[in-house]
Design an enzyme around this catalytic site. Structure first.
Site, PDB file in Angstrom:
ATOM      1  CG  ASP A 204      -0.175   0.215   2.644  1.00 38.28           C
ATOM      2  OD1 ASP A 204       0.924   0.293   2.382  1.00 38.28           O
ATOM      3  OD2 ASP A 204      -0.614   0.317   3.583  1.00 38.28           O
ATOM      4  CG  ASP A 206       1.660   3.199   4.623  1.00 32.29           C
ATOM      5  OD1 ASP A 206       0.510   2.580   5.150  1.00 32.29           O
ATOM      6  OD2 ASP A 206       2.421   2.417   4.530  1.00 32.29           O
ATOM      7  CG  ASP A 328      -3.354   2.458   5.284  1.00 31.84           C
ATOM      8  OD1 ASP A 328      -4.496   2.251   4.985  1.00 31.84           O
ATOM      9  OD2 ASP A 328      -2.514   1.793   5.613  1.00 31.84           O
TER      10      ASP A 328
HETATM   11  N1  CTP Z   1       0.626   0.809  11.474  1.00 31.97           N
HETATM   12  C1  CTP Z   1      -0.336   1.274  12.525  1.00 31.97           C
HETATM   13  N2  CTP Z   1      -1.377   0.904  12.763  1.00 31.97           N
HETATM   14  C2  CTP Z   1      -2.088   0.269  11.840  1.00 31.97           C
HETATM   15  C3  CTP Z   1      -1.664   0.033  10.703  1.00 31.97           C
HETATM   16  C4  CTP Z   1      -0.048   0.081  10.378  1.00 31.97           C
HETATM   17  O1  CTP Z   1       0.587   2.056  13.571  1.00 31.97           O
HETATM   18  N3  CTP Z   1      -3.536  -0.038  11.985  1.00 31.97           N
HETATM   19  C5  CTP Z   1       1.906   1.098  11.207  1.00 31.97           C
HETATM   20  C6  CTP Z   1       2.972   0.005  11.236  1.00 31.97           C
HETATM   21  O2  CTP Z   1       3.437  -0.182  12.372  1.00 31.97           O
HETATM   22  C7  CTP Z   1       3.926   0.426  10.332  1.00 31.97           C
HETATM   23  C8  CTP Z   1       3.222   1.531   9.386  1.00 31.97           C
HETATM   24  O3  CTP Z   1       1.992   1.751   9.935  1.00 31.97           O
HETATM   25  O4  CTP Z   1       5.111   1.023  10.807  1.00 31.97           O
HETATM   26  C9  CTP Z   1       3.223   0.916   7.762  1.00 31.97           C
HETATM   27  O5  CTP Z   1       2.467  -0.078   7.957  1.00 31.97           O
HETATM   28  P1  CTP Z   1       2.203  -1.074   6.709  1.00 31.97           P
HETATM   29  O6  CTP Z   1       1.678  -0.204   5.636  1.00 31.97           O
HETATM   30  O7  CTP Z   1       1.052  -2.182   7.103  1.00 31.97           O
HETATM   31  O8  CTP Z   1       3.425  -1.750   6.311  1.00 31.97           O
HETATM   32  P2  CTP Z   1       4.821  -1.249   5.413  1.00 31.97           P
HETATM   33  O9  CTP Z   1       5.957  -1.150   6.189  1.00 31.97           O
HETATM   34  O10 CTP Z   1       4.283   0.067   4.934  1.00 31.97           O
HETATM   35  O11 CTP Z   1       4.838  -2.425   4.400  1.00 31.97           O
HETATM   36  P3  CTP Z   1       4.246  -2.450   3.123  1.00 31.97           P
HETATM   37  O12 CTP Z   1       5.162  -2.361   1.985  1.00 31.97           O
HETATM   38  O13 CTP Z   1       3.823  -3.837   3.051  1.00 31.97           O
HETATM   39  O14 CTP Z   1       2.961  -1.762   2.941  1.00 31.97           O
HETATM   40 MN    MN Z   2       2.633   0.517   3.735  1.00 33.35          MN
HETATM   41 MN    MN Z   3      -0.489   0.860   5.640  1.00 33.09          MN
END
Ligand code: CTP
Ligand code: MN
Ligand code: MN
Ligand code: MN
Length: 404
Positions: A204, A206, A328
């Site tokens: 995703d 963020d 997100d």
């Molecule tokens: N996070 C959070 N609360 C959530 C979801 C995520 O605090 N409900 C934080 C996670 O701890 C992380 C960050 O948001 O530090 C990013 O999460 P995520 O998008 O799931 O992972 P990524 O590290 O960005 O990996 P990816 O490339 O798979 O998105």
């Molecule tokens: Mn992410």
């Molecule tokens: Mn995320």
């Protein structure tokens, strides 16, 4: 054979937040195996086992060279009996038998497919499996009631399981910036998550949004979402309002690790740019509708027709000019921004380790909102990540080295 003298002995901290973990992983053969077992444990609601495998994998990711002999693991922290058995298996046989049998198992395959649907977690997937649902076709046929998120997840399944590229993340960043500037000039957008850590792809994108004037950010998310919706950028969104209560002498102490910012889980409709449309040569990309449809006229049998129809659908899909991307969005007041950036940059294990360090070593509570010192019984204010690391008595680790 390797002699004892040739074996490098590594000295590393047991806390991932005291290690520098870049994306340059010298032990992916081992960390892939351990990560798969971690994932399988998490999907089976065995969180303790999941964390143990994650910590073992993270330790190996931080090593400066490739581990080629089990003797090199001597003295290393974070490697439990089970993880060591897996490592030994991979070193000796090239693969881990436990990983291989997990990958082949009907249950793991089904959990992967079903939790690959946005909005479906381990619990839902487990319930469906117990009801005999192992794949998307069975799910569609089952008549299960799906919530709005799951319906969107199923509809955009292929797109959402296709990794997001940095170029796509940047394109979405521009859209978010435009949305935010349109509804509240002066607002700031920060890319967080894996892309901030330098990853080239992600599941995703963020973003963290704030405004330099405290309080101006209140009510910002619904406006941003409304703007994005009016421009046709959203395929799905669910906004959750801020549930973080400010008390007189500072923010209330967080009850859990889950933060309570105003946030939006969304699916963007991203128009593909010319160079992203297709990797195929121009002439193949320029197929006309007649070229795709013509063969249908020549189909003699049902089976041929079915084949041709499948080809047509694949052609149509490859000509789709947009794709779905998970995004997100989080809004933070400027006073909590440094904590929010730190908390949303990840990796998930790095965050978990920061909180463990804060609690166990410093008698402090760290969240994405604040840092509370239990000894002094007060909040520690910070305007940068560097300050937070300093409060915690940790050497500053930049985002690109938080890939634990
Ligand atoms: N996070 C959070 N609360 C959530 C979801 C995520 O605090 N409900 C934080 C996670 O701890 C992380 C960050 O948001 O530090 C990013 O999460 P995520 O998008 O799931 O992972 P990524 O590290 O960005 O990996 P990816 O490339 O798979 O998105
Ligand atoms: Mn992410
Ligand atoms: Mn995320
Ligand atoms: Mn290196």
């Amino acid at each position: 054979q390797i002699s004892e003298a040739e074996v490098a002995l590594f000295s590393v901290s047991s806390y991932a937040c005291q290690r520098r973990t870049t994306l340059d992983n010298h032990n992916s053969n081992l960390t892939d195996a351990l990560s798969l077992l971690a994932e399988n444990a998490e999907l089976s609601n065995e969180d303790g086992r999941g964390v143990a495998f994650r910590r073992a994998a993270a330790l190996l990711k931080a090593l400066p060279t490739q581990v080629i002999s089990i003797s090199q693991t001597r003295g290393l922290p974070c490697l439990g009996e089970h993880s060591l058995r897996v490592i030994k298996d991979v070193l000796e046989n090239g693969v881990s038998s436990e990983v291989e049998s997990t990958k082949q198992s009907k249950r793991y395959k089904a959990l992967k497919i079903l939790t690959g649907i946005f909005g479906v977690g381990a619990k839902t997937a487990d319930r469906w499996i117990r009801e005999g649902i192992y794949n998307l076709e069975q799910l569609r046929d089952s008549g299960q009631t799906l919530n709005r998120a799951q319906k969107a997840g199923l509809e955009h399944y292929d797109d959402l399981n296709e990794p997001v590229t940095k170029a796509e993340a940047d394109a979405i960043g521009e859209i978010v910036q435009k949305a935010v500037n349109s509804v509240l000039p002066g607002s700031e957008v920060a890319l967080t998550g894996g892309f901030r850590r330098g990853k080239l792809t992600g599941h995703d994108v963020d973003f963290l949004i704030t405004h330099p004037e405290e309080g101006k950010e209140v009510g910002l998310m619904p406006k941003v979402v409304a703007w994005l919706e009016s421009q046709g950028f959203l395929l799905y969104q669910k906004t959750t309002r801020n549930s973080y209560l400010e008390s007189k002498d500072g923010p209330a102490r967080p009850a859990s690790n889950m933060d309570r910012f105003e946030r939006c889980f969304s699916i963007f409709k991203l128009t593909k740019r010319k160079e992203q449309e297709s990797t195929q040569p121009e002439e193949q990309n320029d197929l006309k509708t007649e070229d795709i449809l013509r063969p249908h006229m020549q189909a003699d049998t049902d089976q041929q027709l079915c084949e041709l129809s499948k080809n047509y659908q694949m052609e149509a899909a490859s000509h789709k000019i947009w794709r779905a991307v998970r995004v997100d969005l989080v809004v933070s007041p400027i006073s909590q921004f440094a904590f929010a950036v730190l908390g949303w940059t990840g990796s998930k294990l790095f965050e978990r380790e920061l909180r463990r360090w804060a609690g166990h070593e410093k008698n402090m509570s760290l969240s994405s909102h604040a840092l509370f010192d239990n000894t002094q019984n007060k909040y520690l204010r910070a305007t940068s990540e560097e300050e937070i690391f300093a409060y915690l008595g940790l050497e500053y680790i930049p985002p690109s080295e938080r890939n634990a």
